[in-house]
Design a protein around this motif. Sequence first.
Motif, PDB file in Angstrom:
ATOM      1  N   MET A  54      -6.913  -3.481  11.808  1.00  5.95           N
ATOM      2  CA  MET A  54      -7.201  -2.080  12.115  1.00  5.95           C
ATOM      3  C   MET A  54      -7.232  -1.224  10.844  1.00  5.95           C
ATOM      4  O   MET A  54      -6.513  -0.230  10.706  1.00  5.95           O
ATOM      5  N   GLY A  55      -8.065  -1.643   9.925  1.00  4.46           N
ATOM      6  CA  GLY A  55      -8.345  -0.820   8.751  1.00  4.46           C
ATOM      7  C   GLY A  55      -7.344  -0.925   7.615  1.00  4.46           C
ATOM      8  O   GLY A  55      -7.575  -0.370   6.555  1.00  4.46           O
ATOM      9  N   ARG A  56      -6.203  -1.608   7.803  1.00  2.36           N
ATOM     10  CA  ARG A  56      -5.220  -1.719   6.718  1.00  2.36           C
ATOM     11  C   ARG A  56      -5.144  -3.165   6.239  1.00  2.36           C
ATOM     12  O   ARG A  56      -5.145  -4.093   7.049  1.00  2.36           O
ATOM     13  N   THR A  57      -5.026  -3.344   4.925  1.00  5.16           N
ATOM     14  CA  THR A  57      -4.883  -4.708   4.426  1.00  5.16           C
ATOM     15  C   THR A  57      -3.484  -5.223   4.761  1.00  5.16           C
ATOM     16  O   THR A  57      -2.520  -4.450   4.871  1.00  5.16           O
ATOM     17  N   LEU A  58      -3.396  -6.551   4.900  1.00 10.25           N
ATOM     18  CA  LEU A  58      -2.111  -7.163   5.242  1.00 10.25           C
ATOM     19  C   LEU A  58      -1.053  -6.793   4.209  1.00 10.25           C
ATOM     20  O   LEU A  58       0.083  -6.451   4.551  1.00 10.25           O
ATOM     21  N   VAL A  59      -1.435  -6.837   2.935  1.00 11.58           N
ATOM     22  CA  VAL A  59      -0.434  -6.587   1.893  1.00 11.58           C
ATOM     23  C   VAL A  59       0.006  -5.123   1.896  1.00 11.58           C
ATOM     24  O   VAL A  59       1.184  -4.824   1.683  1.00 11.58           O
ATOM     25  N   ALA A  60      -0.909  -4.213   2.196  1.00 13.16           N
ATOM     26  CA  ALA A  60      -0.520  -2.792   2.259  1.00 13.16           C
ATOM     27  C   ALA A  60       0.433  -2.551   3.433  1.00 13.16           C
ATOM     28  O   ALA A  60       1.353  -1.731   3.339  1.00 13.16           O
ATOM     29  N   MET A  61       0.235  -3.275   4.504  1.00 17.18           N
ATOM     30  CA  MET A  61       1.130  -3.116   5.654  1.00 17.18           C
ATOM     31  C   MET A  61       2.541  -3.599   5.303  1.00 17.18           C
ATOM     32  O   MET A  61       3.534  -2.957   5.640  1.00 17.18           O
ATOM     33  N   ALA A  62       2.604  -4.732   4.599  1.00 18.13           N
ATOM     34  CA  ALA A  62       3.917  -5.242   4.175  1.00 18.13           C
ATOM     35  C   ALA A  62       4.568  -4.249   3.214  1.00 18.13           C
ATOM     36  O   ALA A  62       5.780  -3.978   3.295  1.00 18.13           O
ATOM     37  N   ALA A  63       3.757  -3.683   2.305  1.00 19.30           N
ATOM     38  CA  ALA A  63       4.301  -2.718   1.338  1.00 19.30           C
ATOM     39  C   ALA A  63       4.809  -1.460   2.044  1.00 19.30           C
ATOM     40  O   ALA A  63       5.858  -0.909   1.675  1.00 19.30           O
ATOM     41  N   ASP A  64       4.093  -1.012   3.067  1.00 14.52           N
ATOM     42  CA  ASP A  64       4.544   0.158   3.838  1.00 14.52           C
ATOM     43  C   ASP A  64       5.928  -0.083   4.421  1.00 14.52           C
ATOM     44  O   ASP A  64       6.800   0.787   4.385  1.00 14.52           O
ATOM     45  N   ALA A  65       6.101  -1.275   5.000  1.00 15.73           N
ATOM     46  CA  ALA A  65       7.385  -1.594   5.625  1.00 15.73           C
ATOM     47  C   ALA A  65       8.491  -1.608   4.570  1.00 15.73           C
ATOM     48  O   ALA A  65       9.585  -1.077   4.792  1.00 15.73           O
ATOM     49  N   ALA A  66       8.191  -2.199   3.407  1.00 17.79           N
ATOM     50  CA  ALA A  66       9.193  -2.268   2.338  1.00 17.79           C
ATOM     51  C   ALA A  66       9.585  -0.865   1.883  1.00 17.79           C
ATOM     52  O   ALA A  66      10.771  -0.552   1.714  1.00 17.79           O
ATOM     53  N   ARG A  67       8.584  -0.011   1.732  1.00 16.84           N
ATOM     54  CA  ARG A  67       8.845   1.364   1.292  1.00 16.84           C
ATOM     55  C   ARG A  67       9.690   2.086   2.345  1.00 16.84           C
ATOM     56  O   ARG A  67      10.660   2.754   2.018  1.00 16.84           O
ATOM     57  N   GLY A  68       9.333   1.899   3.598  1.00 11.34           N
ATOM     58  CA  GLY A  68      10.072   2.524   4.693  1.00 11.34           C
ATOM     59  C   GLY A  68      11.517   2.064   4.758  1.00 11.34           C
ATOM     60  O   GLY A  68      12.393   2.796   5.208  1.00 11.34           O
ATOM     61  N   ALA A  69      11.751   0.837   4.307  1.00  6.90           N
ATOM     62  CA  ALA A  69      13.117   0.312   4.348  1.00  6.90           C
ATOM     63  C   ALA A  69      13.922   0.758   3.138  1.00  6.90           C
ATOM     64  O   ALA A  69      15.092   0.413   3.009  1.00  6.90           O
ATOM     65  N   GLY A  70      13.284   1.502   2.236  1.00  4.48           N
ATOM     66  CA  GLY A  70      14.022   2.080   1.108  1.00  4.48           C
ATOM     67  C   GLY A  70      13.862   1.347  -0.207  1.00  4.48           C
ATOM     68  O   GLY A  70      14.654   1.553  -1.128  1.00  4.48           O
ATOM     69  N   ALA A  71      12.840   0.503  -0.319  1.00  9.02           N
ATOM     70  CA  ALA A  71      12.605  -0.172  -1.599  1.00  9.02           C
ATOM     71  C   ALA A  71      12.149   0.859  -2.621  1.00  9.02           C
ATOM     72  O   ALA A  71      11.165   1.552  -2.394  1.00  9.02           O
ATOM     73  N   GLY A  72      12.870   0.950  -3.735  1.00  8.85           N
ATOM     74  CA  GLY A  72      12.534   1.934  -4.765  1.00  8.85           C
ATOM     75  C   GLY A  72      11.298   1.511  -5.521  1.00  8.85           C
ATOM     76  O   GLY A  72      10.424   2.314  -5.823  1.00  8.85           O
ATOM     77  N   GLU A  73      11.225   0.232  -5.843  1.00  8.29           N
ATOM     78  CA  GLU A  73      10.060  -0.276  -6.566  1.00  8.29           C
ATOM     79  C   GLU A  73       9.529  -1.484  -5.808  1.00  8.29           C
ATOM     80  O   GLU A  73      10.311  -2.298  -5.311  1.00  8.29           O
ATOM     81  N   ILE A  74       8.210  -1.592  -5.720  1.00  9.97           N
ATOM     82  CA  ILE A  74       7.599  -2.732  -5.041  1.00  9.97           C
ATOM     83  C   ILE A  74       6.770  -3.507  -6.055  1.00  9.97           C
ATOM     84  O   ILE A  74       5.923  -2.927  -6.745  1.00  9.97           O
ATOM     85  N   VAL A  75       7.065  -4.780  -6.194  1.00 12.58           N
ATOM     86  CA  VAL A  75       6.338  -5.630  -7.126  1.00 12.58           C
ATOM     87  C   VAL A  75       5.484  -6.587  -6.299  1.00 12.58           C
ATOM     88  O   VAL A  75       6.005  -7.296  -5.440  1.00 12.58           O
ATOM     89  N   VAL A  76       4.193  -6.575  -6.555  1.00 12.09           N
ATOM     90  CA  VAL A  76       3.306  -7.476  -5.822  1.00 12.09           C
ATOM     91  C   VAL A  76       2.900  -8.612  -6.761  1.00 12.09           C
ATOM     92  O   VAL A  76       2.415  -8.362  -7.866  1.00 12.09           O
ATOM     93  N   VAL A  77       3.141  -9.838  -6.335  1.00 10.37           N
ATOM     94  CA  VAL A  77       2.747 -10.997  -7.134  1.00 10.37           C
ATOM     95  C   VAL A  77       1.320 -11.361  -6.750  1.00 10.37           C
ATOM     96  O   VAL A  77       1.034 -11.656  -5.589  1.00 10.37           O
ATOM     97  N   THR A  78       0.430 -11.310  -7.741  1.00  9.37           N
ATOM     98  CA  THR A  78      -0.980 -11.603  -7.482  1.00  9.37           C
ATOM     99  C   THR A  78      -1.388 -12.879  -8.197  1.00  9.37           C
ATOM    100  O   THR A  78      -0.712 -13.317  -9.131  1.00  9.37           O
ATOM    101  N   GLY A  79      -2.467 -13.448  -7.781  1.00 11.85           N
ATOM    102  CA  GLY A  79      -2.996 -14.653  -8.418  1.00 11.85           C
ATOM    103  C   GLY A  79      -4.446 -14.757  -8.045  1.00 11.85           C
ATOM    104  O   GLY A  79      -5.302 -14.096  -8.624  1.00 11.85           O
ATOM    105  N   HIS A  80      -4.700 -15.470  -6.978  1.00 12.08           N
ATOM    106  CA  HIS A  80      -6.055 -15.598  -6.446  1.00 12.08           C
ATOM    107  C   HIS A  80      -6.611 -14.213  -6.103  1.00 12.08           C
ATOM    108  O   HIS A  80      -6.033 -13.479  -5.330  1.00 12.08           O
ATOM    109  N   GLY A  81      -7.715 -13.830  -6.735  1.00 12.93           N
ATOM    110  CA  GLY A  81      -8.319 -12.521  -6.462  1.00 12.93           C
ATOM    111  C   GLY A  81      -7.429 -11.355  -6.863  1.00 12.93           C
ATOM    112  O   GLY A  81      -7.490 -10.286  -6.256  1.00 12.93           O
ATOM    113  N   GLY A  82      -6.632 -11.552  -7.908  1.00 20.44           N
ATOM    114  CA  GLY A  82      -5.654 -10.538  -8.318  1.00 20.44           C
ATOM    115  C   GLY A  82      -6.249  -9.169  -8.599  1.00 20.44           C
ATOM    116  O   GLY A  82      -5.666  -8.146  -8.268  1.00 20.44           O
ATOM    117  N   GLU A  83      -7.449  -9.168  -9.201  1.00 21.51           N
ATOM    118  CA  GLU A  83      -8.069  -7.883  -9.562  1.00 21.51           C
ATOM    119  C   GLU A  83      -8.384  -7.088  -8.301  1.00 21.51           C
ATOM    120  O   GLU A  83      -8.214  -5.866  -8.271  1.00 21.51           O
TER     121      GLU A  83
END
Length: 447
Positions: A26-55
Amino acid sequence: MKAIILAAGLGKRMKSELPKCLHKIMGRTLVAMAADAARGAGAGEIVVVTGHGGELVREALGDSVSYARQERQLGTGDAVRAAMGYIKPGEDVLIIYGDTPLLTAGELKKAADLHKSGDNSVTLISVVLEDATGYGRVIQRDGAPEKIVEQKDASPEEALVKEIWGGVMAFKGEALLYALPLLTDGNASGEFYLTDTIEILRKAGHRCGVYQSPFPEQFMGINTRVQLAEAAAVLQKSRNEAHMLAGVTMTAPSLVWIDSGVEIGQDTVLYPGVMLEGAVRIGKNCEIGPNTRIVGSEIGDGVTVSNSVILDSRIGGGTSVGPFAYLRPHSVIGERCRIGDFVEVKNAVVGNGSKASHLAYVGDAEVGEGVNFGCGSITANYDGRRKFKTVIKDGAFIGSNTNLVAPVTVGEGAYIASGSTITDDVPPGVLAIARQRQVNKEGWKRK
Ligand code: UD1
Ligand code: CA
């Protein structure tokens, strides 16, 4: 607390050129949804590990998160190693898998709180599944997790365990820094598994805890497009139910798709095939659908929209749209208007009570109140290079099949004879006729 989201995997099972975590629900990427939840839970900094298609992942998430790069996809444990520089002793870190989009801040927070209050070195979130196929089984001993065993590595008894790991773990930074270098790839996949940290820490005498969530659906991992569709259906169902409980009728909820943040007034009815995307606000007592897409628009009370597309526009109360109307961006339609079948409106203001009932194009125009815009009439707003504006004042009557060649103004209460091509301004109250007179040639057939 920091969060590390793993999004470097190839996502082979998706059979896609797009990195798995950039697939959307529904218009949101899977990783952005996970990041939203992390932010909502009080994560001060979010680090995303990229590799395949990192750019592409960086493009999608921008500066809202930090990044670490996993050069080769050697497993989930190796992916966390890639973010080692962000892990600090004395600081908690939440590891979240980027293909787990339905998890909520509430459940993450409960796990993080239990982690703190239990003074655990690691706390994992588990759920119980009837069909645990594909997930890591949580093996418990003496009331605490002893290890997580992957499907491929499980003994027949272990494979029967229905408690699975849901893709989230909270660590004390120092415990994670201790365990990561000890991971090996001696398993069925030949990968460095993050899940092996449990056994390593337990053996070293660390406290390992489990938060068993009562919401298994939140921890669905997306590995295939079938699971992507299943997760979308779960989210759709819960969201639609919330709208229905708030007073919105849906005749076939499984055929209605509503993005997060959409507001819908009481006693509005949504028919099958409705998609509401982005920031949409719909008033009370509306009838929307069937087969209608509304993006980023505001719809007043008592509006009817059927089989139409409305993009970035505003519709006033009591207006009816469609069937088969197309409202392109920046259309502002007044109250009690009628935008009927096969009418296209673009970048135009239409005053209260005005009608374009069928087969018309109104583009780059300012239309007053009580205007009748006849069948087949258009604003010719484009000369091949530039766009020009058409102004139609209150109460004007545009006869059928009129071309209004912009820039042009039609005065208040003016009439335009059917079939006219209007190139000059029309003064108020006149009848403008701009076409050839009919000639009937006598005796034509005989000749
Ligand atoms: C994983 C777990 C399993 C758990 C399940 C929950 C492991 C070994 N298994 O299985 O116990 O029940 O998730 O959904 O951890 N990734 C990287 N780099 C890699 C490999 C993976 O960043 O080298 C990322 C992927 O992009 C993905 C996540 O880690 O977001 C999980 O990887 P995936 O291959 O989907 O693991 P599962 O087999 O689902
Ligand atoms: Ca997965």
